[in-house]
Structure formats: C-alpha cells, structure tokens
Design a protein around this motif. Structure first.
Motif, mmCIF file in Angstrom:
data_model
loop_
_atom_site.group_PDB
_atom_site.id
_atom_site.type_symbol
_atom_site.label_atom_id
_atom_site.label_comp_id
_atom_site.label_asym_id
_atom_site.label_seq_id
_atom_site.Cartn_x
_atom_site.Cartn_y
_atom_site.Cartn_z
ATOM 1 N N PRO A 2 0.541 -0.971 -0.117
ATOM 2 C CA PRO A 2 -0.128 -0.117 0.006
ATOM 3 C C PRO A 2 0.843 1.076 0.009
ATOM 4 N N GLU A 3 1.785 1.230 0.841
ATOM 5 C CA GLU A 3 2.590 2.320 0.309
ATOM 6 C C GLU A 3 3.971 2.829 -0.562
ATOM 7 N N ALA B 103 2.370 1.546 -3.861
ATOM 8 C CA ALA B 103 1.587 2.040 -4.774
ATOM 9 C C ALA B 103 0.704 4.060 -4.457
ATOM 10 N N LYS B 104 0.781 3.924 -2.950
ATOM 11 C CA LYS B 104 0.590 5.410 -2.817
ATOM 12 C C LYS B 104 1.555 7.044 -3.451
ATOM 13 N N ALA B 105 2.579 5.988 -3.450
ATOM 14 C CA ALA B 105 3.808 7.093 -3.738
ATOM 15 C C ALA B 105 3.670 6.545 -5.539
ATOM 16 N N ALA C 199 0.862 6.269 -6.840
ATOM 17 C CA ALA C 199 -0.294 7.229 -7.187
ATOM 18 C C ALA C 199 -0.834 5.704 -8.212
ATOM 19 N N SER D 272 -3.292 1.796 -8.114
ATOM 20 C CA SER D 272 -4.107 1.218 -7.019
ATOM 21 C C SER D 272 -2.825 0.031 -6.549
ATOM 22 N N ARG D 273 -3.722 -0.795 -5.600
ATOM 23 C CA ARG D 273 -2.697 -1.783 -5.114
ATOM 24 C C ARG D 273 -2.742 -2.913 -6.195
#
Length: 59
Positions: free
Chosen positions: A9-10, A12-14, A16, A18-19
């Motif tokens: 998740p980290e 994927a967020k970095a 931008a 989706s997981r």
C-alpha cells in the motif's frame, strides 16, 4: 532514518496507482520486490527504477 522497504500500500500510494495495479507490476517483474516471511516489501529504489524506465520509454 528513511524506510528501507515499503509495504505494497505504501508503494502504491507513492506511485499514485492502485494496489491491484502494483501487484500486476510485481507479478510481471516491472517492479522489483522481496519477500520477508511471506510479506511482500518494495525497496524505494525499485520504484525509482520503474519510473526511470517509464521515462526512457516515453523519450
């Protein structure tokens, strides 16, 4: 001290994204990762390598 490994998740967020998209990239080998006792972790430099490869493709 900066994190040496990111969770999915980290990471994927970095990026931008989706997981599920990140899991696709991991499965294809586009993004490198390691497993620690069954947990998937991504080194931050693997994200940099992936983005650099995208930039080279676009050029």
């Amino acid at each position: 001290m900066p994190k040496l490994l990111l969770t999915v998740p980290e990471a994927a967020k970095a990026l931008a994204i989706s997981r599920s998209k990140l899991y696709e990239l991991l499965a294809s080998g586009a993004v490198r990762s390691v497993r620690i006792d069954g947990a998937r972790r991504i080194p931050p430099n693997a994200l940099n390598d992936y983005v650099n490869a995208l930039m080279e493709e676009a050029a």
